[in-house]
Design a protein around this motif. Structure first.
Motif, PDB file in Angstrom:
ATOM      1  N   GLN A 100     -12.051  46.126 -30.679  1.00  0.00           N
ATOM      2  CA  GLN A 100     -13.116  46.777 -30.345  1.00  0.00           C
ATOM      3  C   GLN A 100     -14.509  46.155 -30.873  1.00  0.00           C
ATOM      4  OE1 GLN A 100     -13.441  50.897 -32.108  1.00  0.00           O
ATOM      5  NE2 GLN A 100     -14.492  51.369 -30.239  1.00  0.00           N
ATOM      6  N   ARG A 101     -14.499  45.628 -32.131  1.00  0.00           N
ATOM      7  CA  ARG A 101     -15.630  44.721 -32.542  1.00  0.00           C
ATOM      8  C   ARG A 101     -16.068  43.657 -31.880  1.00  0.00           C
ATOM      9  NH1 ARG A 101     -17.216  45.586 -38.033  1.00  0.00           N
ATOM     10  NH2 ARG A 101     -17.596  43.440 -38.211  1.00  0.00           N
ATOM     11  N   THR A 102     -14.801  43.003 -31.407  1.00  0.00           N
ATOM     12  CA  THR A 102     -14.817  41.776 -30.489  1.00  0.00           C
ATOM     13  C   THR A 102     -15.929  41.965 -29.093  1.00  0.00           C
ATOM     14  OG1 THR A 102     -13.158  40.634 -31.524  1.00  0.00           O
ATOM     15  CG2 THR A 102     -13.977  39.618 -29.567  1.00  0.00           C
ATOM     16  N   HIS A 103     -15.410  43.092 -28.786  1.00  0.00           N
ATOM     17  CA  HIS A 103     -15.875  43.504 -27.295  1.00  0.00           C
ATOM     18  C   HIS A 103     -17.482  43.902 -27.558  1.00  0.00           C
ATOM     19  CE1 HIS A 103     -16.205  45.489 -23.384  1.00  0.00           C
ATOM     20  NE2 HIS A 103     -16.650  46.510 -23.998  1.00  0.00           N
ATOM     21  N   ILE A 104     -17.653  44.794 -28.659  1.00  0.00           N
ATOM     22  CA  ILE A 104     -19.302  45.287 -28.748  1.00  0.00           C
ATOM     23  C   ILE A 104     -20.205  44.097 -28.898  1.00  0.00           C
ATOM     24  CG2 ILE A 104     -20.541  46.344 -30.396  1.00  0.00           C
ATOM     25  CD1 ILE A 104     -18.329  48.331 -30.952  1.00  0.00           C
ATOM     26  N   LEU A 105     -19.593  43.070 -29.951  1.00  0.00           N
ATOM     27  CA  LEU A 105     -20.236  41.809 -30.238  1.00  0.00           C
ATOM     28  C   LEU A 105     -20.631  40.793 -28.963  1.00  0.00           C
ATOM     29  CD1 LEU A 105     -19.031  41.147 -33.831  1.00  0.00           C
ATOM     30  CD2 LEU A 105     -21.219  41.718 -32.923  1.00  0.00           C
ATOM     31  N   SER A 106     -19.353  40.908 -28.089  1.00  0.00           N
ATOM     32  CA  SER A 106     -19.645  39.865 -26.576  1.00  0.00           C
ATOM     33  C   SER A 106     -20.583  40.742 -25.698  1.00  0.00           C
ATOM     34  CB  SER A 106     -18.346  39.900 -26.129  1.00  0.00           C
ATOM     35  OG  SER A 106     -17.649  41.350 -25.669  1.00  0.00           O
ATOM     36  N   GLN A 107     -20.727  41.860 -25.902  1.00  0.00           N
ATOM     37  CA  GLN A 107     -21.759  42.760 -25.077  1.00  0.00           C
ATOM     38  C   GLN A 107     -23.387  42.727 -25.691  1.00  0.00           C
ATOM     39  OE1 GLN A 107     -21.027  44.539 -22.355  1.00  0.00           O
ATOM     40  NE2 GLN A 107     -19.156  43.663 -22.601  1.00  0.00           N
ATOM     41  N   ILE A 108     -23.487  42.248 -26.873  1.00  0.00           N
ATOM     42  CA  ILE A 108     -24.894  42.343 -27.552  1.00  0.00           C
ATOM     43  C   ILE A 108     -25.130  40.926 -27.859  1.00  0.00           C
ATOM     44  CG2 ILE A 108     -24.547  44.573 -28.544  1.00  0.00           C
ATOM     45  CD1 ILE A 108     -24.282  43.766 -31.006  1.00  0.00           C
ATOM     46  N   LEU A 109     -24.373  39.979 -27.871  1.00  0.00           N
ATOM     47  CA  LEU A 109     -24.849  38.761 -28.234  1.00  0.00           C
ATOM     48  C   LEU A 109     -24.715  37.512 -27.238  1.00  0.00           C
ATOM     49  CD1 LEU A 109     -22.512  38.103 -31.526  1.00  0.00           C
ATOM     50  CD2 LEU A 109     -25.149  38.483 -31.654  1.00  0.00           C
TER      51      LEU A 109
END
Length: 139
Positions: free
Chosen positions: A45-54
């Motif tokens: 989930q963290r990886t997914h969120i970071l891929s969406q915002i970076l």
């Protein structure tokens, strides 16, 4: 699409590890597998969120930071995720914006290491959060 492939590989590897651990572990392996699965889901989930915002360049820089100092990378990730969840990030974060955030965090760490810190107005929160919010307004 690469994120989905990575996630599939992670799930397959997790399943493989669970099968290996389940054969020799007996009844205690179930709790461990459950906990491992939960940790894996949180990491995904963290990886997914970071891929969406970076943007990719910013994600690469964060990855290089993780290689050098994992605690700093985790701190930055936590801050970025908190900003994203609160709706303060409106566009993907660039490498330059990530550098600005890193500078603000490094400044905060330096201030807290060798100086006496005076908390004003009830000893409340950090001034740096306001500075980070200012930096993120342009995002």
């Amino acid at each position: 699409m690469a994120d989905a492939d990575l996630e599939d590989l992670r799930r397959a590897r997790l399943q493989q590890l669970q099968q290996q651990g389940g054969g020799g572990g007996g009844g205690g392996g179930g709790d461990s597998s459950e906990q491992d699965g939960k940790q894996q889901r949180e990491a995904d989930q963290r990886t997914h969120i970071l891929s969406q915002i970076l943007l990719p360049d910013a994600a690469d820089r964060l990855g290089r930071i993780r290689l050098v100092k994992e605690s700093r990378a985790t701190d930055i990730e936590n801050r970025l995720i908190a900003l994203a969840r609160s709706g303060q990030i409106r566009q993907k974060v660039t490498e330059e914006q990530l550098k600005d955030i890193l500078g603000a965090v490094a400044e905060k760490e330096e201030e807290s290491k060798g100086r006496i810190v005076v908390n004003r107005r009830g000893g409340g929160g950090w001034d740096d959060d306001d500075e980070l919010e200012e930096l993120m307004k342009d995002v």
